[in-house]
Design a protein around this motif. Sequence first.
Motif, mmCIF file in Angstrom:
data_model
loop_
_atom_site.group_PDB
_atom_site.id
_atom_site.type_symbol
_atom_site.label_atom_id
_atom_site.label_comp_id
_atom_site.label_asym_id
_atom_site.label_seq_id
_atom_site.Cartn_x
_atom_site.Cartn_y
_atom_site.Cartn_z
ATOM 1 N N ARG A 26 0.820 -1.209 0.000
ATOM 2 C CA ARG A 26 0.000 0.000 0.000
ATOM 3 C C ARG A 26 0.856 1.261 0.000
ATOM 4 N N LEU A 27 1.965 1.233 0.755
ATOM 5 C CA LEU A 27 2.835 2.405 0.866
ATOM 6 C C LEU A 27 3.952 2.403 -0.168
ATOM 7 N N LYS A 28 3.948 1.370 -1.036
ATOM 8 C CA LYS A 28 4.983 1.221 -2.068
ATOM 9 C C LYS A 28 6.384 1.171 -1.439
ATOM 10 N N LEU A 29 6.513 0.389 -0.374
ATOM 11 C CA LEU A 29 7.776 0.182 0.321
ATOM 12 C C LEU A 29 8.194 -1.276 0.171
ATOM 13 N N PRO A 30 9.505 -1.559 0.210
ATOM 14 C CA PRO A 30 9.910 -2.969 0.253
ATOM 15 C C PRO A 30 9.267 -3.636 1.460
ATOM 16 N N ALA A 31 8.661 -4.795 1.252
ATOM 17 C CA ALA A 31 7.895 -5.454 2.315
ATOM 18 C C ALA A 31 8.737 -5.730 3.550
ATOM 19 N N ILE A 32 10.042 -5.876 3.361
ATOM 20 C CA ILE A 32 10.914 -6.224 4.478
ATOM 21 C C ILE A 32 10.881 -5.166 5.582
ATOM 22 N N LEU A 33 10.682 -3.893 5.220
ATOM 23 C CA LEU A 33 10.694 -2.829 6.226
ATOM 24 C C LEU A 33 9.486 -2.919 7.162
ATOM 25 N N PRO A 34 8.245 -2.928 6.662
ATOM 26 C CA PRO A 34 7.122 -3.096 7.605
ATOM 27 C C PRO A 34 7.145 -4.437 8.321
ATOM 28 N N LEU A 35 7.685 -5.490 7.688
ATOM 29 C CA LEU A 35 7.779 -6.783 8.364
ATOM 30 C C LEU A 35 8.704 -6.711 9.572
ATOM 31 N N LEU A 36 9.873 -6.100 9.395
ATOM 32 C CA LEU A 36 10.816 -5.983 10.509
ATOM 33 C C LEU A 36 10.264 -5.094 11.614
ATOM 34 N N ILE A 37 9.666 -3.971 11.233
ATOM 35 C CA ILE A 37 9.107 -3.056 12.239
ATOM 36 C C ILE A 37 7.990 -3.748 13.023
ATOM 37 N N THR A 38 7.128 -4.465 12.309
ATOM 38 C CA THR A 38 6.034 -5.179 12.977
ATOM 39 C C THR A 38 6.572 -6.242 13.928
ATOM 40 N N GLY A 39 7.605 -6.972 13.491
ATOM 41 C CA GLY A 39 8.207 -7.986 14.352
ATOM 42 C C GLY A 39 8.843 -7.389 15.585
#
Length: 609
Positions: free
Chosen positions: A25-38
């Motif tokens: 949705r934010l057009k970001l590499p998925a790894i960034l929200p995944l790491l932040i969420t973790g």
Amino acid sequence: MNEHVIVGIGSIVVLGIGAQWIGWRLKLPAILPLLITGFIAGPVTGFLNPDELLGDLLFPVVSISVAVILFEGGLSLKREDVAGVRSVVQLLITVGALITWLGTWAAAYFIFGLDSFLASLLGAILVVSGPTVVLPLLRFIRPVNRVRSILQWEGILVDPVGATLAVLVLGAVGTDVTRPLAFPTIVLGIGLTLLVGGAVGLLGAAALVIPFQRNWVPEYLHTAVTLLFVITAFMASNAIRAESGLMAATVMGIVLANQKRVNIQHIVSFKEELGVLLLSVLFIVLSARVNLSDFEGIGWEATLFLGVMILVIRPLAVWVSTIRSNLNWKERVFLAWLAPRGIVAASVASLFALELHELGYEGADVLLPITFLVVVGTVTVYALTAGPLARLLGLVRSNPQGTLIIGAHGWAREIATVLKTSGFETVLVDTNGSNVRAAELEGLTAVHGSILSEDVVDQLPLSRFGRMMALTSNSELNALAGLTMRDVIDDENLHMLASKMDGLSDVRKQMLQKHCLFGIDKGFNYLEDMFEDGGMIKITPITETYTYTDFQIQYGPDAIPMFVVENDELHVIGGNTAVSPQVGHNLISLVQLKPQPTKQPEYEPMLSK
């Protein structure tokens, strides 16, 4: 207790998929929200504790998941893509990997003050790159094909090399820091590991093709049986030679992708979806294991270390690996500026940190936080800068004239043939193998698969294609194709047929209405009937003696203007486009020929069905 486990495992899946969606949705590499969420779910709030939740199963599950992800990455590697740059890829995953290891080892030793063993182990871990990060960035940036192929192959093949190197460093030194590294032993160990893994992967792929080719396995079991063979090859290879399973899984994917005996497109689609799920779960689990206290001793050194890796080590590795190649300086600069780290680095660092902690090795706790900082730092830097750099270097075409056509049925092929005749590159994508083979027999470029599959999209030379036309009979598929490709093709260059829209979501209806091709009332069935009634695609030069008004008079209101060619540029005529070809333009249209006199000048092709 059971309720706690159910909530924990369910939360990992929910958080992982949710983070993937936020990244999209934010057009970001998925790894960034995944790491932040973790991080938030684990060390910040204490909501997730993967070690308590999964216990001894944690790292076996991680290892098998990484193998499946690398297998899925191997399925995207086609032999023809690496033609002409094979030597560069080979040097990057050998000489380049060696330079990265030694350079990172030295940087970790002097900047963080790690002992030689930990520094060498960290260097080996950070050799890896990762398809889970590289491929989405390449899809977004769309660099020229040669650069894209090199980065794609390197990103997938260097992972098992780096993981093997890390295992051998750990085994060669153990916990005795006074014991010198035995380089011949390490080199021999890497060679044996990759050889065993490659052989097992080759045998596994061959063993899988045979029952598929002889129809011993029903199609609905193909994906399940493939997963069985991949995991079996991974376990068998590890049993023969420790840590060779990742190479076995990678080679098995590459071999299957390049064999011609059986169609594996449905397998590719399933593995892509499974890969997204596994990647989401792994990043949540691994980042939730990090302790915030581990970051306390890391300050400015982390920024300096990251800068050395990005500005010194990677450029040096690329420069040495490409010094005798035919790459130009712009391509070499871009290669030097793209080496993000991903899931394999994080998983290997997590595994080794736990092993060293259990052995009582002091200082091992820094491996995981440093690795995660490098993962986050490299992904952030490259995601923000690689696209602008590629455009600055001229490695992204500003106005590509190629056309991507979804559907390879009869009259879609006629349209592609006319565009090719007019000097424009086309590629057709279709899930129907017969249509694809017919297109290839007609001299057209066609890809077998679904445009909704990332693996299919990764096969396409996107840097050369500036527009998409979805010509299937399925309006929903046409809309989904537009939604899929709008991240890589400008919104105004997405075109699709709109037939029935009953039952479609508002988003898909809006997509069809906004990007409708030829008009809402001229859907697939209308065009199909017109071609069956003898319709022809005609190229008409507009001149001072034969204007567009003359064209309308001659062919009447039933004629459908499709394209205007102006100064070697192709303009698609959509349902909302005003048609006004000028003198000097070529009009490409679908017409019903009428036996009447005309003052139209003679011109080449008239293509009939």
